[in-house]
Write a protein that holds these residues in place. Structure first.
Motif, mmCIF file in Angstrom:
data_model
loop_
_atom_site.group_PDB
_atom_site.id
_atom_site.type_symbol
_atom_site.label_atom_id
_atom_site.label_comp_id
_atom_site.label_asym_id
_atom_site.label_seq_id
_atom_site.Cartn_x
_atom_site.Cartn_y
_atom_site.Cartn_z
ATOM 1 N N GLN A 26 12.830 61.700 38.042
ATOM 2 C CA GLN A 26 13.151 61.548 36.637
ATOM 3 C C GLN A 26 11.835 61.637 35.857
ATOM 4 N N PRO A 27 11.668 62.370 34.745
ATOM 5 C CA PRO A 27 12.671 63.071 33.948
ATOM 6 C C PRO A 27 12.790 64.584 34.215
ATOM 7 N N GLU B 234 18.422 65.168 31.710
ATOM 8 C CA GLU B 234 18.052 64.163 30.715
ATOM 9 C C GLU B 234 18.957 64.236 29.482
ATOM 10 N N THR C 25 19.513 59.196 31.809
ATOM 11 C CA THR C 25 19.555 60.303 32.769
ATOM 12 C C THR C 25 20.995 60.413 33.249
#
Ligand SMILES: C=C(O[C@@H]1C=C(C(=O)O)C=C[C@H]1O)C(=O)O
Length: 371
Positions: free
Chosen positions: A15-16, A163, A168
């Protein structure tokens, strides 16, 4: 040029980043060179920018209804073929709190009300009602672990981690909204569901029972009808199997129909097709506008990107868009799961409640729980 493996991209996801694994490609994107939030004319603006972009792919999500798109052209992109590898399940800590919104009684009541409206409104044939499961962990939810566990559980799904504003979005959808590869167009709508059983005999019976259920076949036919009607003007040839078949995930059986066609105009992009098809009656209902209105009245939460679409499109117009189901939003220590089901005139509240509980299982298994 360095070659990438799909499994390597999955392992590198953090992530991201934006990750998408479909039947055609696995993509791992980093950073945003350009973001697209305007849903109106989205396919056109994306195609225009892709024609001159160094990175020739846009990817992301479109919401269920209204709201902003979350599509971007990344700064860097790595691509590989489809994911095949079976990843080992990674253990996760147990959620501290979980709570369904609406709770069981609330969902039963909403289903009963939808059935009442369908029975008394001649043109209203189907409404999809969903619920959420809110969970909270002691620390930040490790999105990459959830994603890897989803892949390990079912390597055949469309996997994504993308995203959204403030969250998320992660999931393993079994349903292809549309793909385009050259002039070949495919859509694989699913509708009509049954919980799977650990007992192989009962599991087989569940699949056979589903395929012969008049209610589920009716629910399914409504979706196929609309997908075919929408694709027909875009295609010079459209193949629609006379009979649907059963499609399995580790937790559910679904009725599915694999539709394929040849595009009339190769200038029509995968994203344009996705926007034309979305929302199908698999996630909304029929007629679309009336069903959407009932959803707005009877669901007590905002769907956001759940029941939207997630996927990619490239500079040639090729791409894959999955129906955004069997998914969750992750924000820090919080994770919100979504699950819904189609309601028709002869739906039963208890069975519909059980269907949503079973569908939560996809994400619950990835979170280390049992479904
Ligand atoms: C709406 C969902 O699933 C959809 C609804 C189905 C049904 O009503 O039988 C089956 C597959 C999906 O098209 C979901 O999983 O949340």
């Amino acid at each position: 040029m360095r070659m990438h493996t799909a499994d390597g991209l999955l392992r590198d996801y953090r992530q991201p980043d934006v990750f998408f694994a479909g039947k055609e490609r696995t993509l791992l994107a980093n950073g945003a060179d350009e973001t697209f939030t305007e849903a109106d004319g989205l396919a056109g603006s994306v195609a225009e920018r892709l024609a001159e972009s160094e990175v020739p792919v846009a990817l992301g999500a479109i919401p269920f209804t209204g709201g902003e798109a979350a599509v971007l052209i990344p700064k860097t992109l790595r691509a590989a073929g489809p994911l095949r590898a079976d990843t080992v399940q990674v253990p996760m800590s147990v959620a501290l709190r979980t709570g369904a919104v609406p709770g069981p009684d609330g969902h039963r009541a909403a289903v009963a009300e939808a059935v009442r409206r369908i029975r008394e409104t001649p043109e209203l044939r189907k409404v999809v009602l969903a619920r959420t499961l809110e969970t909270e962990f002691a620390g930040a939810v490790p999105t990459e672990v959830i994603l890897r566990n989803l892949v390990g559980d079912n390597p055949f799904a469309y996997h994504f981690a993308t995203e959204l504003p403030g969250a998320t979005f992660v999931g393993a959808s079994p349903e292809l909204l549309v793909s385009r590869n050259g002039t070949l167009v495919r859509s694989h709508p699913l509708a009509g569901s049954a919980r799977r059983s650990a007992d192989p005999v009962r599991d087989k019976e569940a699949a056979a029972g589903l395929l012969s259920s008049k209610k589920d076949r009716g629910e399914h036919a409504i979706v196929v009808e609309q997908v075919v009607e929408t694709l027909r003007p875009f295609c010079r040839k459209l193949d629609v199997p006379a009979e649907p078949s059963v499609v399995g995930t580790p937790v559910m059986w679904h009725i599915g129909t694999e539709i394929s066609g040849r595009l009339r105009d190769p200038g029509v992009t995968a994203l344009e097709l996705a926007q034309a098809l979305h929302p199908t009656p698999a996630v909304c209902g029929t007629p679309t506008a009336a069903a959407r209105e009932v959803i707005g009245e009877l669901e007590c939460f905002d769907r956001g990107y759940y029941a939207g679409a997630v996927g990619w499109v490239d500079e040639h117009g090729d791409g894959e868009w999955a129906v955004a189901i069997r998914c969750a939003e992750i924000a820090g220590p919080k994770m919100r799961l979504f699950a819904g089901g189609g309601i028709v005139a002869d739906s039963e509240p208890d069975a519909e409640l059980d269907e949503t509980e079973a569908k939560f299982g996809t994400l619950l298994r990835a979170m280390g729980g049992r479904s």
